[in-house]
Design a protein around this motif. Sequence first.
Motif: not given
Length: 199
Positions: A11-30
């Motif tokens: 709604t306000y962007g907090h979950i969006e920021k967590l989502a971006e960090a989660i995606a970054a972690g998955a990408r770190d693995f490849g």
Amino acid sequence: MPKVLVLYYSTYGHIEKLAEAIAAGARDFGAEASLRRAPETVPEAVARDSGYKIDQKAPIATVEELELFDAIIIGCGTRYGRIGAQMATFLDRTGGLWARGALNGKVGSAFTSTASQHGGQETTLFSIVTNLLHLGMVVVGLPYSFQGQLATDQVTGGSPYGATTITGGDGKRQPTENELAGARFQGRLVAEIAAKLAS
């Protein structure tokens, strides 16, 4: 490498920021990580007047694309200690996937946010997990090997059931580095487990 979907409603962007960090972690693995949003159910004029963050970059998700991924990590804010209506409405449309067993054996995971430390984070995570289990998914949380969730020197989100953040009653508090680190850890772990299951 696994294909990971981070499916969220923010709604306000907090979950969006967590989502971006989660995606970054998955990408770190490849892994190949994609971000998608659940559709808004509130009329646009109401969303604007209420200060919703409507300029989010992630495309709107479709139910049909879910089966294309090896892992799905779902996040939304809490509504009275349960899954938010926008995400619930989206997931209610997955009956066809459920009937075909299209997501059986894929990895599922959850994340959320609340206004306060005790605002229903764990019950909201469990309400997401319930959907994952009904869809036949293998659930992955945020284990205590992520030591950040044991911190007592700061207010912090995070639980063994998934990454979380605390927004404050006025929504001004943003995810901390510790909370984002938990999200990245969870994204990487989901990718690792999805890769192991596929091998």
